[in-house]
Motif scaffolding. Structure first.
Motif, short mmCIF file in Angstrom:
data_model
loop_
_atom_site.label_atom_id
_atom_site.label_comp_id
_atom_site.label_asym_id
_atom_site.label_seq_id
_atom_site.Cartn_x
_atom_site.Cartn_y
_atom_site.Cartn_z
N GLY A 54 3.47 3.14 12.86
CA GLY A 54 4.06 1.94 13.09
C GLY A 54 3.71 0.44 12.14
N HIS A 55 2.63 0.80 11.41
CA HIS A 55 2.38 -0.54 10.31
C HIS A 55 1.61 -0.02 9.16
N THR A 56 1.62 -0.96 8.44
CA THR A 56 0.77 -0.56 7.10
C THR A 56 -0.31 -1.75 6.79
N LYS A 57 -1.58 -1.35 6.54
CA LYS A 57 -2.59 -2.33 6.55
C LYS A 57 -2.69 -2.62 5.04
N LEU A 58 -2.86 -3.86 4.66
CA LEU A 58 -3.23 -4.16 3.31
C LEU A 58 -4.34 -5.07 3.34
N VAL A 59 -5.23 -4.72 2.29
CA VAL A 59 -6.51 -5.80 2.33
C VAL A 59 -6.59 -6.01 0.65
#
Length: 194
Positions: free
Chosen positions: A58-63
């Motif tokens: 349900g989402h993409t995590k970017l760091v």
């Protein structure tokens, strides 16, 4: 919602965090880097910015990581987390967004004259070993058989080189993206979509 996490669309404010501090502004980041460099102004330093992403349900995590590495003798680092409320499936879109986030952090530091400030601090000690190199690390490889990202690598490298201030590193040298930022992408964002 976790402190230090921005949900897309991105807001103008950038907030960074590390293991000891939350909600650091770019000015706070500059202050911490300056303090770190003042502890040993005769050392050689690498200022490294790199981003990585991980798709979760349900989402993409970017760091995006910002690292001031005192070569052979430690580092000060922080990161910014951005959550996109959809699963990115395009390799090119992921790589482009990661590169954009690294550039955004770099531009923020440019506005604060971070590089000039660190260079001024180190300059009196240049003949005693002081040095500063700047990098944007791209989480992409050059071998098409190993890395799907290699198809889009040249475009990303050109974008960073156009900035004129940062050298570009790719895998396996791009530890700012492929090691530091990557480490913080692995767990899903808490309360990603409410």
């Amino acid at each position: 919602m976790r402190t230090g996490t921005t949900y897309m669309p991105m807001t103008p404010e950038l907030r960074f965090h590390n293991l000891t501090e939350q909600r650091l502004t770019p000015a706070d980041v500059m202050d911490r880097m300056q303090r770190f460099a003042m502890q040993d102004p005769r050392a050689a330093y690498d200022l490294v910015i790199g981003s990585d992403s991980q798709v979760h349900r349900g989402h993409t995590k970017l760091v995006t990581g910002v690292i001031l590495h005192r070569l052979g003798r430690g580092a000060w680092a922080c990161c910014r987390t951005v959550v996109l409320p959809r699963e990115l499936t395009s390799v090119k879109e992921k790589l482009s967004l990661e590169t954009s986030l690294s550039q955004e952090a770099a531009w923020c530091l440019e506005e604060l004259q971070a590089i000039e400030t660190l260079e001024d601090l180190l300059l009196p000690y240049v003949y005693q070993g002081a040095a500063l190199r700047t990098f944007i690390d791209i989480d992409a490889g050059t071998h098409p058989s190993k890395n799907k990202t290699s198809l889009y690598l040249q475009e990303m490298v050109e974008r960073v080189r156009a900035m004129g201030t940062y050298a570009v590193r790719v895998k396996p040298e791009s530890y700012g993206a492929s090691a530091y930022a990557n480490r913080y992408t692995k767990s899903p964002a808490r309360s990603a979509l409410g």
